[in-house]
Each structure stands twice: as structure tokens, then as C-alpha cells.
Design an enzyme around this catalytic site. Structure first.
Site, PDB file in Angstrom:
ATOM      1  N   ASP A 141     -13.188 -18.268 -29.125  1.00 18.84           N
ATOM      2  CA  ASP A 141     -13.885 -17.831 -27.912  1.00 18.84           C
ATOM      3  C   ASP A 141     -14.154 -19.017 -27.003  1.00 18.84           C
ATOM      4  O   ASP A 141     -15.131 -19.032 -26.251  1.00 18.84           O
ATOM      5  CB  ASP A 141     -15.191 -17.126 -28.286  1.00 18.84           C
ATOM      6  CG  ASP A 141     -15.790 -16.372 -27.093  1.00 18.84           C
ATOM      7  OD1 ASP A 141     -17.004 -16.095 -27.124  1.00 18.84           O
ATOM      8  OD2 ASP A 141     -15.042 -16.085 -26.130  1.00 18.84           O
ATOM      9  N   LYS A 144      -9.584 -20.790 -22.786  1.00 22.86           N
ATOM     10  CA  LYS A 144      -8.483 -19.860 -23.084  1.00 22.86           C
ATOM     11  C   LYS A 144      -7.138 -20.592 -23.208  1.00 22.86           C
ATOM     12  O   LYS A 144      -6.286 -20.174 -23.959  1.00 22.86           O
ATOM     13  CB  LYS A 144      -8.423 -18.748 -22.035  1.00 22.86           C
ATOM     14  CG  LYS A 144      -9.773 -18.029 -21.829  1.00 22.86           C
ATOM     15  CD  LYS A 144     -10.484 -17.683 -23.145  1.00 22.86           C
ATOM     16  CE  LYS A 144     -11.945 -17.342 -22.927  1.00 22.86           C
ATOM     17  NZ  LYS A 144     -12.724 -17.324 -24.190  1.00 22.86           N
ATOM     18  N   ASP A 169     -11.336 -13.542 -28.779  1.00 23.94           N
ATOM     19  CA  ASP A 169     -12.009 -12.821 -27.696  1.00 23.94           C
ATOM     20  C   ASP A 169     -11.190 -12.960 -26.411  1.00 23.94           C
ATOM     21  O   ASP A 169     -10.390 -13.881 -26.266  1.00 23.94           O
ATOM     22  CB  ASP A 169     -13.421 -13.391 -27.474  1.00 23.94           C
ATOM     23  CG  ASP A 169     -14.242 -12.538 -26.513  1.00 23.94           C
ATOM     24  OD1 ASP A 169     -15.132 -13.074 -25.842  1.00 23.94           O
ATOM     25  OD2 ASP A 169     -13.966 -11.315 -26.412  1.00 23.94           O
ATOM     26  N   ASN A 170     -11.372 -12.045 -25.476  1.00 26.80           N
ATOM     27  CA  ASN A 170     -10.853 -12.143 -24.104  1.00 26.80           C
ATOM     28  C   ASN A 170      -9.344 -12.108 -23.975  1.00 26.80           C
ATOM     29  O   ASN A 170      -8.776 -12.754 -23.086  1.00 26.80           O
ATOM     30  CB  ASN A 170     -11.366 -13.435 -23.438  1.00 26.80           C
ATOM     31  CG  ASN A 170     -12.838 -13.601 -23.580  1.00 26.80           C
ATOM     32  OD1 ASN A 170     -13.312 -14.558 -24.194  1.00 26.80           O
ATOM     33  ND2 ASN A 170     -13.599 -12.666 -23.041  1.00 26.80           N
ATOM     34  N   GLU A 199     -17.654  -8.067 -21.694  1.00 31.63           N
ATOM     35  CA  GLU A 199     -19.088  -7.973 -21.992  1.00 31.63           C
ATOM     36  C   GLU A 199     -19.902  -7.552 -20.764  1.00 31.63           C
ATOM     37  O   GLU A 199     -19.716  -8.065 -19.672  1.00 31.63           O
ATOM     38  CB  GLU A 199     -19.628  -9.329 -22.522  1.00 31.63           C
ATOM     39  CG  GLU A 199     -19.288 -10.545 -21.710  1.00 31.63           C
ATOM     40  CD  GLU A 199     -18.035 -11.246 -22.220  1.00 31.63           C
ATOM     41  OE1 GLU A 199     -17.180 -10.576 -22.811  1.00 31.63           O
ATOM     42  OE2 GLU A 199     -17.908 -12.451 -22.020  1.00 31.63           O
TER      43      GLU A 199
HETATM   44  O1  LIG Z   1     -14.107 -18.757 -20.059  1.00 31.29           O
HETATM   45  C1  LIG Z   1     -14.622 -18.154 -21.007  1.00 31.29           C
HETATM   46  N1  LIG Z   1     -14.957 -18.754 -22.138  1.00 31.29           N
HETATM   47  C2  LIG Z   1     -14.755 -20.179 -22.266  1.00 31.29           C
HETATM   48  C3  LIG Z   1     -15.765 -20.695 -23.232  1.00 31.29           C
HETATM   49  C4  LIG Z   1     -15.949 -21.983 -23.362  1.00 31.29           C
HETATM   50  C5  LIG Z   1     -16.986 -22.495 -24.278  1.00 31.29           C
HETATM   51  O2  LIG Z   1     -16.341 -23.135 -25.387  1.00 31.29           O
HETATM   52  C6  LIG Z   1     -16.774 -24.497 -25.436  1.00 31.29           C
HETATM   53  N2  LIG Z   1     -15.735 -25.264 -26.075  1.00 31.29           N
HETATM   54  C7  LIG Z   1     -14.685 -25.877 -25.486  1.00 31.29           C
HETATM   55  N3  LIG Z   1     -13.920 -26.463 -26.470  1.00 31.29           N
HETATM   56  C8  LIG Z   1     -14.534 -26.200 -27.619  1.00 31.29           C
HETATM   57  C9  LIG Z   1     -13.996 -26.625 -28.958  1.00 31.29           C
HETATM   58  F1  LIG Z   1     -14.139 -25.647 -29.843  1.00 31.29           F
HETATM   59  F2  LIG Z   1     -12.707 -26.892 -28.808  1.00 31.29           F
HETATM   60  F3  LIG Z   1     -14.611 -27.711 -29.396  1.00 31.29           F
HETATM   61  C10 LIG Z   1     -15.654 -25.476 -27.420  1.00 31.29           C
HETATM   62  C11 LIG Z   1     -17.109 -24.850 -23.997  1.00 31.29           C
HETATM   63  O3  LIG Z   1     -17.896 -26.000 -23.931  1.00 31.29           O
HETATM   64  C12 LIG Z   1     -17.838 -23.580 -23.609  1.00 31.29           C
HETATM   65  O4  LIG Z   1     -19.132 -23.545 -24.144  1.00 31.29           O
HETATM   66  C13 LIG Z   1     -14.943 -16.714 -20.872  1.00 31.29           C
HETATM   67  C14 LIG Z   1     -14.885 -16.166 -19.596  1.00 31.29           C
HETATM   68  C15 LIG Z   1     -15.189 -14.824 -19.423  1.00 31.29           C
HETATM   69  N4  LIG Z   1     -15.105 -14.279 -18.099  1.00 31.29           N
HETATM   70  O5  LIG Z   1     -15.334 -13.051 -17.894  1.00 31.29           O
HETATM   71  O6  LIG Z   1     -14.811 -15.060 -17.151  1.00 31.29           O
HETATM   72  C16 LIG Z   1     -15.567 -14.010 -20.490  1.00 31.29           C
HETATM   73  C17 LIG Z   1     -15.619 -14.566 -21.762  1.00 31.29           C
HETATM   74  O7  LIG Z   1     -15.971 -13.802 -22.846  1.00 31.29           O
HETATM   75  C18 LIG Z   1     -15.300 -15.911 -21.967  1.00 31.29           C
HETATM   76  O8  LIG Z   1     -15.338 -16.383 -23.248  1.00 31.29           O
HETATM   77 MG   LIG Z   2     -15.439 -14.772 -24.655  1.00 33.25          MG
END
Ligand SMILES: O=C(NC/C=C/[C@H]1O[C@@H](n2cnc(C(F)(F)F)c2)[C@H](O)[C@@H]1O)c1cc([N+](=O)[O-])cc(O)c1O
Ligand SMILES: [Mg+2]
Length: 214
Positions: A141, A144, A169-170, A199
Site C-alpha cells: 500500500d 504505486k 491495495d489500489n 476508500e
Molecule cells: O498514493 C497512495 N498511496 C501511497 C502511499 C504511500 C505511503 O507509503 C510510504 N512509503 C513509501 N515507501 C515505503 C516503503 F515501504 F518502501 F518503505 C513506504 C510513504 O511514505 C507514504 O506514507 C494512495 C492514493 C490514493 N488515492 O486515492 O489517491 C488511495 C490510496 O489508497 C493510496 O494508497
Molecule cells: Mg492505498
């Protein structure tokens, strides 16, 4: 200066949820995100699908990529048997600080290890740093464009075994076309699509469950 969305989410949890009660933490976040301010938690509808996949699998070793505020961390950890462990990776230090407090409010800190950093740095170190041989369940999650490279990295690091379940997810919104194409066409996975909604909205989205065949 104005608070951040994760800070507002934490305040809602501390005001409306009961310490040590994971369900009240989940309900407080869902109510706030549905009625006050949208946030990118997996949410209640897709969250119920996540719950059913975790409950059926009863995993001992879980990896979550993308903690954000800890909503799905709490959803997963609350279902894990005693002794099971969830490692959750978060890149953003501010989000990690909020998530630690959300996870603690739910009383699940003993089951969860939140690790700050990038997936390409931590996935290769799972064995020597955490003593993890293979994962039983992985929830994707995070960014992407990282789903596919990180899945290939987990394969290359030998972190997947016959039967390991990946749940992404997504897969529709925002979408992960390269990941979907890979898991649906690779002979190393059996994939299933769970149709749902983005969501807190009426837009289509879904979860992809992919079983690694070894
Ligand atoms: O962009 C979305 N999610 C991106 C989520 C990103 C999250 O994952 C973390 N991360 C990055 N690398 C790592 C790791 F693990 F590599 F260390 C962890 C980022 O700092 C952030 O907290 C999103 C967007 C929508 N939307 O409707 O736009 C809906 C959704 O459910 C979504 O999840
Ligand atoms: Mg998500």
C-alpha cells in the site's frame, strides 16, 4: 502553522477511541475520513476484505509496505495470533511518528515493528536484521510505482515461499498497471481480483490477492 492531516487523524483517535481497543481506533479514523476529511487509509470496505484474507491465512510473519498513519497496521495486527509479528515499512519520518502513536493507542505495539526507511534498503536486510526467513503475508500500500520493483526484490531476496500471499491495495485507483500485468501473467503467481471501492468514495477500486507458487 496549520496541522498536518496525519496529526489531525491522531487527534481524532486520542479523542474518540478507547486505549487498547483496536476496533475503536479503526472506527474513529473511518468516521473522520468519511464525514470530515478524506485520507488514504485502506478504509472500511476494502478493510473488511483485508480482514478476511488475514483471518483465513493466520500469518505468523507479515510485512506491510506503507504504514502512513497505521490504519491498516492496526487492522492487520489486531487479527494476528500471539507470537505473530508484523513489520511495517514507512519512508516518511513524520508519518512514522504519528503511526507509532496510533499503533500504541490501539495497544498493539508488541506485535508491530515499525521500520523507517526505503524498501530497497530494508527488504535485502530482512534476514540478517530481523531474523526473517520468509513472509507468510505481504500487504502492499505504498508508492504505486514501487509495487513491482519491490515484489521482484522480495523474490530475489528469497523472502517469498510457496503459498506466500501478496495483497495489493489500489490496483484500479490510482492503479498499478505494471504490477497487475506481472502477477496476472507470471507463472509464479495465482492472482484474484476483489472488486471494491476507493476508500470513503463511490469510485471503483480493488485489491489483488496473489499467491506465490514458488
Ligand atoms: O498514493 C497512495 N498511496 C501511497 C502511499 C504511500 C505511503 O507509503 C510510504 N512509503 C513509501 N515507501 C515505503 C516503503 F515501504 F518502501 F518503505 C513506504 C510513504 O511514505 C507514504 O506514507 C494512495 C492514493 C490514493 N488515492 O486515492 O489517491 C488511495 C490510496 O489508497 C493510496 O494508497
Ligand atoms: Mg492505498
Amino acid at each position: 502553522t496549520r496541522s498536518t492531516r496525519p496529526q489531525r487523524l491522531l487527534k481524532v483517535v486520542q479523542k474518540h477511541a478507547t486505549r487498547g481497543d483496536p476496533q475503536s481506533v479503526i472506527s474513529a479514523i473511518d468516521h473522520f475520513c468519511r464525514h470530515s476529511e478524506w485520507a488514504m487509509n485502506v478504509g472500511d470496505e476494502k478493510g473488511s476484505i483485508l480482514d478476511s484474507v488475514v483471518s483465513e491465512l493466520n500469518p505468523e510473519k507479515v510485512l506491510e509496505l506503507g504504514t502512513y498513519c497505521g490504519y491498516s497496521t492496526v487492522r492487520i495486527a489486531r487479527l494476528l495470533p500471539p507470537g505473530a509479528r508484523l513489520i511495517t515499512l514507512e519512508f516518511n519520518a513524520d508519518y512514522a511518528a504519528i503511526a507509532r502513536q496510533v499503533i500504541a493507542w490501539a495497544g498493539l505495539e508488541d506485535k508491530v515493528q515499525l521500520v523507517e526507511g526505503a524498501s530497497e534498503d530494508w527488504i535485502p536486510r530482512m534476514k540478517e536484521h530481523f531474523g526473517i526467513e520468509t513472509f507468510d503475508f505481504v500487504f502492499l500500500d505504498h508508492w504505486k510505482d514501487r509495487y513491482l520493483p519491490d515484489t521482484k526484490l522480495m523474490e530475489d531476496c528469497g523472502l517469498l515461499r510457496k503459498g506466500t500471499v501478496l495483497l495489493a491495495d489500489n490496483v484500479i485507483c490510482p492503479g498499478v498497471p505494471d504490477y497487475l500485468e506481472y502477477v496476472r501473467n507470471s507463472l509464479s503467481y495465482k492472482s484474484y481480483y476483489f472488486k471494491s471501492h476507493l476508500e470513503y468514495t463511490k469510485a471503483e477500486d480493488g485489491l489483488e490477492k496473489s499467491v506465490f507458487l514458488g
